[in-house]
Each structure stands twice: as C-alpha cells, then as structure tokens.
Motif scaffolding. Structure first.
Motif, PDB file in Angstrom:
ATOM      1  N   HIS A 104     -29.909  82.189-106.707  1.00 44.75           N
ATOM      2  CA  HIS A 104     -29.084  81.433-107.687  1.00 44.75           C
ATOM      3  C   HIS A 104     -29.678  81.732-109.001  1.00 44.75           C
ATOM      4  O   HIS A 104     -30.738  81.385-109.342  1.00 44.75           O
ATOM      5  N   VAL A 105     -28.627  82.298-109.992  1.00 41.49           N
ATOM      6  CA  VAL A 105     -28.948  82.541-111.241  1.00 41.49           C
ATOM      7  C   VAL A 105     -28.270  81.786-112.248  1.00 41.49           C
ATOM      8  O   VAL A 105     -28.829  81.306-113.345  1.00 41.49           O
ATOM      9  N   SER A 106     -26.877  81.323-111.945  1.00 40.13           N
ATOM     10  CA  SER A 106     -26.194  81.083-113.081  1.00 40.13           C
ATOM     11  C   SER A 106     -24.987  80.439-112.523  1.00 40.13           C
ATOM     12  O   SER A 106     -24.703  80.608-111.496  1.00 40.13           O
ATOM     13  N   TRP A 107     -24.049  79.571-113.246  1.00 45.38           N
ATOM     14  CA  TRP A 107     -23.067  79.283-113.080  1.00 45.38           C
ATOM     15  C   TRP A 107     -21.779  80.251-112.497  1.00 45.38           C
ATOM     16  O   TRP A 107     -20.967  80.174-111.948  1.00 45.38           O
ATOM     17  N   ASP A 167     -22.455  82.610-110.809  1.00 46.41           N
ATOM     18  CA  ASP A 167     -22.507  82.907-109.431  1.00 46.41           C
ATOM     19  C   ASP A 167     -21.281  82.481-108.528  1.00 46.41           C
ATOM     20  O   ASP A 167     -21.032  82.921-107.539  1.00 46.41           O
ATOM     21  N   SER A 219     -32.261  75.493-106.933  1.00 51.82           N
ATOM     22  CA  SER A 219     -32.415  75.449-108.534  1.00 51.82           C
ATOM     23  C   SER A 219     -31.964  76.976-108.837  1.00 51.82           C
ATOM     24  O   SER A 219     -32.191  77.625-108.185  1.00 51.82           O
ATOM     25  N   THR A 220     -31.778  77.163-110.240  1.00 47.48           N
ATOM     26  CA  THR A 220     -31.534  78.343-110.811  1.00 47.48           C
ATOM     27  C   THR A 220     -32.631  79.121-111.407  1.00 47.48           C
ATOM     28  O   THR A 220     -33.618  78.292-111.656  1.00 47.48           O
ATOM     29  N   TRP A 221     -32.775  80.379-110.813  1.00 46.20           N
ATOM     30  CA  TRP A 221     -33.907  81.085-111.498  1.00 46.20           C
ATOM     31  C   TRP A 221     -33.399  82.236-112.359  1.00 46.20           C
ATOM     32  O   TRP A 221     -32.173  82.565-112.141  1.00 46.20           O
ATOM     33  N   CYS A 222     -34.072  82.796-113.169  1.00 48.19           N
ATOM     34  CA  CYS A 222     -33.424  83.648-114.267  1.00 48.19           C
ATOM     35  C   CYS A 222     -33.245  85.091-113.683  1.00 48.19           C
ATOM     36  O   CYS A 222     -32.500  86.053-114.361  1.00 48.19           O
ATOM     37  N   ALA A 233     -28.623  83.892-117.359  1.00 45.71           N
ATOM     38  CA  ALA A 233     -29.469  82.858-116.733  1.00 45.71           C
ATOM     39  C   ALA A 233     -28.929  81.698-117.222  1.00 45.71           C
ATOM     40  O   ALA A 233     -28.936  81.347-118.426  1.00 45.71           O
ATOM     41  N   VAL A 293     -30.607  78.189-116.700  1.00 44.27           N
ATOM     42  CA  VAL A 293     -31.849  77.580-116.282  1.00 44.27           C
ATOM     43  C   VAL A 293     -32.229  76.371-117.000  1.00 44.27           C
ATOM     44  O   VAL A 293     -31.976  76.202-118.179  1.00 44.27           O
TER      45      VAL A 293
END
Length: 310
Positions: free
Chosen positions: A126-129, A131, A199-202, A247, A249
C-alpha cells in the motif's frame, strides 16, 4: 498502539517528494479537474454499472473506468504478469482454518451450501490512494477499507456503492466481525481486495509487515490468495527510481497529495500480477501472511540501498 493500527516511518516531508520534472500549474489544474470529474462520473454511473447482470461485462467496464481515472490524473499505467486469478481454486479443508489462535471462524462460521467456487483474496502493498483505481484496473473486487474513507468527498460514496467492506480501525473488537464478513464474501465467490500492511508506505524498500487477520478469512473460506506488487516510478533523470510524488503517507492531506500527483510529470504506476497462492498451501494465517508478504516484496532487493527505510 494496537497491532490493528500499524504505522510506517514514512512522512510527507521525508518521502512524498518529487525529484523529476514538474508540470506547469495550468495543465496540472486541468488534469486535476479531469480526474475529479471522471471519478464523480463513476459515482453517478455506478448504479447503472452494478445493475449489469453480465459479470464479465461489468468487470471490463470497471477496469476501463479505473484505467481512465489514472490517465486523467496524468498517471501512466504499466501492468505486468499473467491475468489475475478469478477463483475456483480447490479448497484444502481440514484443520488449517483453526490454526493461528483465537480468531472466531473456522470452516463452519462463514460457510453454508456454496453454489460455486470460492472467491479470491487479492493482497498488495500500500503506497497511495492511487492504489485503489490501480488494482481495480487489473482485478476489480470488493475493497476492505477504513471507515474514514466512507466520509471522503466523491471517493467515499463511490467506495460504498462498489460494495466496500469498511472496518473501524480504532476498535479492536471489530476485528472478529470483519474477519467473518471477509470470509462470507469470499465464500460467496467475491474477489476481495485487502492492503494487509494496514498503513501506507512510500514504496522505498520492502514496506510493512502483512497483518494475518485477512488471511484467516481466506483460510476459512477456502479461497486462494492473489498477490500484487505496486510501484510508482518517476520520469527523467531516472525513470526506474521510486516516485515520491505518489506516496500518500502520514498525516498528508488528500488535497495536497492530489496536487502533487498532477504536478509530477512522467509518473508511472506499475502493478505486477504475481503467482497465486492456492488455498491450503500453508497451514495457518501467519504463515500465509508471511508467504504473501515475501512474494510481494521479492523484487524490492533491486532498489538502491539508500532508498530503504531503516
């Protein structure tokens, strides 16, 4: 902090930075309007699309729309790998569903007489909306999302209309009910999409640990797991370097992320469809989560060491 509320070390100032060329504000604003308008059109037309009885036609429509949304925001799309799993993997029953300790469920909790094969649990980093439309462009399904998204403008109503399964992340007691809902959807033949990092990661480095709860639902339903690997790549000077502009985040506002995406020239969203993990491949949810995580993170070793969080 509860294990149901994982956190990443990524922050907007440290990670969400675009080092490549930037668009002029005027064309960027046009892209922002186009992307929001197409997303809104999806909200308005969703009831019509969901009314289609032809599942294959409905899926093609969703995939085309999701791809168009990404392009409208100025993001190129690259899809690699074989077609995503659609379900029908034979379930391996027995004691696997009860291994891993304590979550309610097991073979009898979310099952009944099933008319067809189980669905597929789709998992991705998970990186971003971004996704969400990116995964929908490859394998549309029912999303598992935090309840806050229901209140987002435009995207919230669209998520609800699309059958999103919402979870209250702040209430650990909601976890067993969430697992049962996921298992029920999978047992009914649905494709369910989960971002198990929580959670999002970059996107620099392997990312977070995959939480095992959703994988218990796959075991209970006898469903296969379809791993996906998501990366966002920048433009010149290094088009293969991770793109910080995508990202989303930390406490980054959605409006700031939207503007950063449309300003980033040369942004490419890459999604790799990986080999599905058959139902019953490993004995418990933790083992299944680790296997899926290692599959998704397998190509992260090619990233430069300086880009990995420590």
């Amino acid at each position: 902090m509860s294990h149901w509320l994982p956190a990443s070390p990524c922050t907007p100032p440290g990670c969400a930075v675009h080092a490549g060329p930037a668009r002029h504000p005027l064309p960027a604003a046009a892209l922002l309007l186009a992307g929001c308008a197409l997303t809104l059109a999806g909200v308005l037309c969703a009831p019509l699309g969901l009314s289609l009885t032809d599942g294959a036609r409905r899926e093609r429509l969703i995939r085309c729309w999701a791809h168009a949304v990404l392009r409208a925001f100025g993001v190129r799309v690259r899809i690699t790998g074989p077609p995503a799993a659609r379900g029908g993997t034979p379930a391996v029953r027995g004691g696997a569903a009860g291994i891993g300790g304590g979550l309610p469920g097991g073979p009898g909790s979310a099952v009944g007489i099933r008319a067809g094969p189980p669905g597929v649990l789709v998992v991705a980093n998970h990186v971003s909306w971004l996704d969400i439309p990116l995964v929908a462009a490859v394998c549309p399904g029912r999303m598992l999302a935090k309840s806050d998204i229901r209140r987002w403008p435009v995207l919230g109503p669209l998520a609800a209309l699309g059958g999103t399964l919402f979870v209250e992340r702040e209430r650990l007691r909601s976890l067993p009910a969430t697992v049962r809902s996921l298992a029920s959807a999978l047992h009914g033949g649905a494709r369910v999409v989960v971002f198990p990092e929580g959670s999002t990661w970059c996107g620099r480095g392997p990312g977070g640990r995959f939480r095992p709860a959703a994988f218990q639902a796959a075991i209970d339903a006898g469903a296969a797991v379809q791993p996906l690997r998501i990366r966002y790549l920048g433009g010149p000077p290094d088009p293969r370097a991770p793109a910080g502009a995508a990202a989303f985040v930390g406490d980054d506002p959605l409006t700031a992320s939207l503007w950063r995406v449309v300003r980033a020239a040369g942004l490419t969203a890459e999604i790799r469809v990986l080999t599905p993990i058959p139902a019953g491949a490993v004995p418990g949810r933790r083992e299944l989560a680790r296997l899926a995580q290692s599959t998704v993170a397998s190509d992260s070793a090619n990233l430069p060491a300086a880009s990995v969080h420590h």
